[in-house]
Every structure is written in structure tokens, then in C-alpha cells.
Scaffold this motif. Structure first.
Motif, PDB file in Angstrom:
ATOM      1  N   ALA A 121       0.848  -1.193  -0.142  1.00  0.00           N
ATOM      2  CA  ALA A 121      -0.154  -0.004  -0.044  1.00  0.00           C
ATOM      3  C   ALA A 121       0.954   1.318   0.097  1.00  0.00           C
ATOM      4  CB  ALA A 121      -0.966   0.098   1.201  1.00  0.00           C
ATOM      5  N   ALA A 122       2.026   1.201   0.599  1.00  0.00           N
ATOM      6  CA  ALA A 122       2.795   2.240   0.626  1.00  0.00           C
ATOM      7  C   ALA A 122       3.502   2.723  -0.600  1.00  0.00           C
ATOM      8  CB  ALA A 122       3.782   2.192   1.914  1.00  0.00           C
ATOM      9  N   GLN A 123       3.694   1.587  -1.439  1.00  0.00           N
ATOM     10  CA  GLN A 123       4.689   1.703  -2.839  1.00  0.00           C
ATOM     11  C   GLN A 123       3.764   2.146  -3.887  1.00  0.00           C
ATOM     12  OE1 GLN A 123       7.895   0.481  -2.587  1.00  0.00           O
ATOM     13  NE2 GLN A 123       7.830   0.288  -0.398  1.00  0.00           N
ATOM     14  N   TRP A 124       2.492   2.249  -3.731  1.00  0.00           N
ATOM     15  CA  TRP A 124       1.687   2.431  -5.097  1.00  0.00           C
ATOM     16  C   TRP A 124       2.446   3.581  -5.993  1.00  0.00           C
ATOM     17  CZ3 TRP A 124      -0.553  -1.690  -5.908  1.00  0.00           C
ATOM     18  CH2 TRP A 124      -1.112  -2.599  -4.829  1.00  0.00           C
ATOM     19  N   ASN A 125       2.728   4.745  -5.087  1.00  0.00           N
ATOM     20  CA  ASN A 125       3.110   5.936  -5.984  1.00  0.00           C
ATOM     21  C   ASN A 125       4.398   5.687  -6.468  1.00  0.00           C
ATOM     22  OD1 ASN A 125       1.177   7.794  -6.147  1.00  0.00           O
ATOM     23  ND2 ASN A 125       1.696   9.041  -4.189  1.00  0.00           N
ATOM     24  N   ARG A 126       5.151   4.867  -6.155  1.00  0.00           N
ATOM     25  CA  ARG A 126       6.549   4.674  -6.759  1.00  0.00           C
ATOM     26  C   ARG A 126       6.496   4.054  -8.165  1.00  0.00           C
ATOM     27  NH1 ARG A 126       9.573   0.870  -3.365  1.00  0.00           N
ATOM     28  NH2 ARG A 126      11.181   1.151  -5.248  1.00  0.00           N
ATOM     29  N   PHE A 127       5.319   3.603  -8.598  1.00  0.00           N
ATOM     30  CA  PHE A 127       5.556   2.832  -9.793  1.00  0.00           C
ATOM     31  C   PHE A 127       4.401   3.696 -10.907  1.00  0.00           C
ATOM     32  CE2 PHE A 127       6.441  -0.223  -6.907  1.00  0.00           C
ATOM     33  CZ  PHE A 127       7.457  -0.613  -7.215  1.00  0.00           C
ATOM     34  N   ASP A 128       4.460   3.284 -12.255  1.00  0.00           N
ATOM     35  CA  ASP A 128       3.795   3.862 -13.320  1.00  0.00           C
ATOM     36  C   ASP A 128       2.995   2.809 -13.788  1.00  0.00           C
ATOM     37  OD1 ASP A 128       5.422   6.441 -13.997  1.00  0.00           O
ATOM     38  OD2 ASP A 128       7.079   4.995 -14.138  1.00  0.00           O
ATOM     39  N   VAL A 129       3.074   1.447 -13.427  1.00  0.00           N
ATOM     40  CA  VAL A 129       2.347   0.527 -13.878  1.00  0.00           C
ATOM     41  C   VAL A 129       2.411  -0.573 -12.973  1.00  0.00           C
ATOM     42  CG1 VAL A 129       1.842  -1.268 -15.601  1.00  0.00           C
ATOM     43  CG2 VAL A 129       2.785   0.646 -16.347  1.00  0.00           C
ATOM     44  N   ILE A 130       1.082  -1.102 -12.435  1.00  0.00           N
ATOM     45  CA  ILE A 130       0.987  -1.898 -11.701  1.00  0.00           C
ATOM     46  C   ILE A 130       0.165  -3.143 -12.131  1.00  0.00           C
ATOM     47  CG2 ILE A 130       0.065  -2.827  -9.160  1.00  0.00           C
ATOM     48  CD1 ILE A 130       0.553   0.129  -8.168  1.00  0.00           C
ATOM     49  N   MET A 131       0.734  -4.315 -12.315  1.00  0.00           N
ATOM     50  CA  MET A 131      -0.047  -5.582 -12.929  1.00  0.00           C
ATOM     51  C   MET A 131      -0.263  -6.421 -11.970  1.00  0.00           C
ATOM     52  SD  MET A 131       1.288  -8.099 -15.922  1.00  0.00           S
ATOM     53  CE  MET A 131       1.242  -7.025 -17.040  1.00  0.00           C
ATOM     54  N   LEU A 132      -1.637  -6.492 -11.510  1.00  0.00           N
ATOM     55  CA  LEU A 132      -2.206  -7.278 -10.595  1.00  0.00           C
ATOM     56  C   LEU A 132      -2.465  -8.862 -10.860  1.00  0.00           C
ATOM     57  CD1 LEU A 132      -4.063  -4.617  -8.911  1.00  0.00           C
ATOM     58  CD2 LEU A 132      -1.970  -5.625  -8.053  1.00  0.00           C
ATOM     59  N   ALA A 133      -1.696 -10.014 -10.738  1.00  0.00           N
ATOM     60  CA  ALA A 133      -2.114 -11.229 -11.023  1.00  0.00           C
ATOM     61  C   ALA A 133      -1.881 -12.129  -9.745  1.00  0.00           C
ATOM     62  CB  ALA A 133      -0.755 -11.824 -12.172  1.00  0.00           C
ATOM     63  N   ALA A 134      -2.489 -11.813  -8.767  1.00  0.00           N
ATOM     64  CA  ALA A 134      -2.573 -12.489  -7.451  1.00  0.00           C
ATOM     65  C   ALA A 134      -3.730 -13.224  -7.530  1.00  0.00           C
ATOM     66  CB  ALA A 134      -2.235 -11.424  -6.415  1.00  0.00           C
ATOM     67  N   ALA A 135      -3.660 -14.479  -6.815  1.00  0.00           N
ATOM     68  CA  ALA A 135      -5.188 -15.341  -6.684  1.00  0.00           C
ATOM     69  C   ALA A 135      -5.687 -14.414  -5.588  1.00  0.00           C
ATOM     70  CB  ALA A 135      -4.640 -16.504  -6.314  1.00  0.00           C
ATOM     71  N   ASN A 136      -7.038 -14.598  -5.449  1.00  0.00           N
ATOM     72  CA  ASN A 136      -7.684 -13.961  -4.207  1.00  0.00           C
ATOM     73  C   ASN A 136      -9.041 -14.668  -4.048  1.00  0.00           C
ATOM     74  OD1 ASN A 136     -10.088 -12.367  -5.443  1.00  0.00           O
ATOM     75  ND2 ASN A 136      -8.506 -11.508  -6.588  1.00  0.00           N
ATOM     76  N   ASP A 137      -9.564 -14.511  -2.738  1.00  0.00           N
ATOM     77  CA  ASP A 137     -10.894 -15.164  -2.672  1.00  0.00           C
ATOM     78  C   ASP A 137     -12.262 -14.390  -2.934  1.00  0.00           C
ATOM     79  OD1 ASP A 137     -10.636 -13.071  -0.789  1.00  0.00           O
ATOM     80  OD2 ASP A 137     -10.564 -14.253   1.107  1.00  0.00           O
ATOM     81  N   GLY A 138     -12.028 -13.356  -3.840  1.00  0.00           N
ATOM     82  CA  GLY A 138     -13.122 -12.629  -3.982  1.00  0.00           C
ATOM     83  C   GLY A 138     -13.046 -11.370  -3.389  1.00  0.00           C
ATOM     84  N   THR A 139     -12.138 -11.132  -2.483  1.00  0.00           N
ATOM     85  CA  THR A 139     -11.930  -9.854  -1.808  1.00  0.00           C
ATOM     86  C   THR A 139     -10.890  -8.793  -2.729  1.00  0.00           C
ATOM     87  OG1 THR A 139     -12.431 -10.999   0.339  1.00  0.00           O
ATOM     88  CG2 THR A 139     -11.275  -8.645   0.221  1.00  0.00           C
ATOM     89  N   PRO A 140     -11.171  -7.867  -3.177  1.00  0.00           N
ATOM     90  CA  PRO A 140     -10.209  -7.159  -3.997  1.00  0.00           C
ATOM     91  C   PRO A 140      -8.973  -6.914  -2.975  1.00  0.00           C
ATOM     92  CG  PRO A 140     -12.304  -6.164  -4.016  1.00  0.00           C
ATOM     93  CD  PRO A 140     -12.581  -7.322  -3.214  1.00  0.00           C
ATOM     94  N   LEU A 141      -7.896  -6.883  -3.548  1.00  0.00           N
ATOM     95  CA  LEU A 141      -6.449  -6.794  -3.149  1.00  0.00           C
ATOM     96  C   LEU A 141      -6.372  -5.270  -2.934  1.00  0.00           C
ATOM     97  CD1 LEU A 141      -3.920  -8.148  -2.421  1.00  0.00           C
ATOM     98  CD2 LEU A 141      -3.304  -7.612  -4.667  1.00  0.00           C
ATOM     99  N   VAL A 142      -6.805  -4.655  -3.980  1.00  0.00           N
ATOM    100  CA  VAL A 142      -6.661  -3.105  -3.834  1.00  0.00           C
ATOM    101  C   VAL A 142      -8.225  -2.179  -3.983  1.00  0.00           C
ATOM    102  CG1 VAL A 142      -5.608  -0.931  -5.229  1.00  0.00           C
ATOM    103  CG2 VAL A 142      -4.772  -3.356  -5.551  1.00  0.00           C
ATOM    104  N   GLY A 143      -8.429  -1.562  -2.929  1.00  0.00           N
ATOM    105  CA  GLY A 143      -9.694  -0.798  -3.014  1.00  0.00           C
ATOM    106  C   GLY A 143      -9.397   0.577  -3.222  1.00  0.00           C
TER     107      GLY A 143
END
Length: 194
Positions: A83-105
Motif C-alpha cells: 500500500a505504501a508503494q503504489w506511488n513509486r510505480f507507473d504500472v501495477i500488474m495484479l496477477a494475484a490469486a484472491n478469494d473474491g476480496t479485492p486486493l486493492v480498494g
């Protein structure tokens, strides 16, 4: 001679194509790949084939992220620090498995975007989604979801299917040419022997 082989069909490759199209200067871009499963690693390998400024890797299991980061010569990012790292990047590719709960809100992206001067492209390869869909309405953020990428893949597949008749015609002509050549060759060899 046909369009049967035009365009990649894998979701990971289409995602990277989309990143290349939407990122003005990929050679200067800071990219974070979240997830080291099959989809994440495929996308990572495809990204590494391009001239990307810097790629970092994150996974729910920090040890796994570190292992793959070492293997590919990348920087690991701890999942707890995400969460503290979002601003350091231009592109974030999310390919994580999840249980239906969003990883990023939406809320955490809005918080992290305060005072941000760079555009953020989020590519969500998760099914179910890794992001809340409302993230796309946050200023300075673009969201590409897996549904968008599947739609591109389906259009390309349909385009390939439309080329089947043309491909069949080419194959039939090549078989006829080969058969003529083979018969001529055999007739010639038999004629010389006799």
C-alpha cells in the motif's frame, strides 16, 4: 499470406501489449508485478522481453517474491509494504490469486495518490478481480481489467477463424503442388532406371 497468425492470444501477452500502448515511455517506466503464479510469471517474462525501465516483483509470500526476484534479477517488494508503494510505480500488474476480496480498494488508491504527479496504470489479471472497479474513476489512474483483455483475445480469435477458408485453400494448393512434384520426380527416376 493470411491474418491467421496475427496478434497474440494469451491474456498475459495482451496485457503487456496494452501496457506498451498506454505507457508513453516504457524505457523509463517503473513496473510492479504482483503475483508469482502462472499468469504473473508469464506476464513478467513478456515484460522483460521489452525495454522496461525497472520491474519489481511482489507476492503474498515474501519468500516466494524474493526467490523469483533473484531468479530474474529484479527488486522484491514486501507484500506488507504494498500500500505504501503504489506511488513509486507507473504500472501495477495484479496477477494475484484472491478469494473474491479485492486486493486493492479505491480508498487506499485515493490516499496514495494525494500529491502524486505521475499517472498510474493498473492492469488487473485477476479472476475474481484484484481491484474495486471504481478505481478507474480516481484522478490520474487508468484501470484495465481481465474482461477487457479477454474481449481483445476473443476478437483476435474470431479474426483467425475468419481466415480458415483462406488457409485451407493455401494448404490444398501446396498439397497439389507437392503431389505433382512427387509424381514427376518418381516418373523421372523410373524413366532413367529403365
Amino acid at each position: 499470406t493470411t491474418g491467421a497468425g496475427k496478434g497474440v492470444l494469451s491474456i498475459a501477452s495482451i496485457a503487456v501489449e496494452k501496457i506498451m500502448k498506454l505507457t508513453p515511455d516504457l524505457s523509463e517506466a517503473q513496473v510492479l508485478v504482483v503475483g508469482t503464479g502462472t499468469m504473473g510469471i508469464r506476464a513478467l517474462k513478456r515484460l522483460m522481453a521489452e525495454k522496461v525501465g525497472r520491474i519489481a516483483l511482489c507476492n503474498r509470500t515474501d519468500e516466494r517474491a524474493e526467490k523469483f526476484a533473484r531468479r530474474f534479477g529484479l527488486s522484491p517488494v514486501k507484500f506488507g509494504d504494498l500500500a505504501a508503494q503504489w506511488n513509486r510505480f507507473d504500472v501495477i500488474m495484479l496477477a494475484a490469486a484472491n478469494d473474491g476480496t479485492p486486493l486493492v480498494g479505491r480508498e487506499e488508491i485515493e490516499m496514495s495518490r494525494k500529491g502524486a504527479n505521475r499517472h498510474l496504470l493498473i492492469v488487473d489479471l485477476g479472476a475474481p478481480r484484484n481491484t474495486e472497479e471504481s478505481i478507474s474513476s480516481v484522478d490520474g489512474v487508468s484501470l484495465v481489467g481481465i474482461d477487457d483483455l479477454r474481449e481483445i483475445a476473443e476478437r483476435r480469435l474470431l479474426g483467425r477463424e475468419n481466415e480458415i477458408d483462406a488457409v485451407s485453400d493455401i494448404i490444398e494448393e501446396q498439397v497439389r503442388e507437392f503431389t505433382r512434384w512427387y509424381r514427376y520426380k518418381n516418373d523421372l527416376v523410373c524413366g532413367i532406371i529403365e
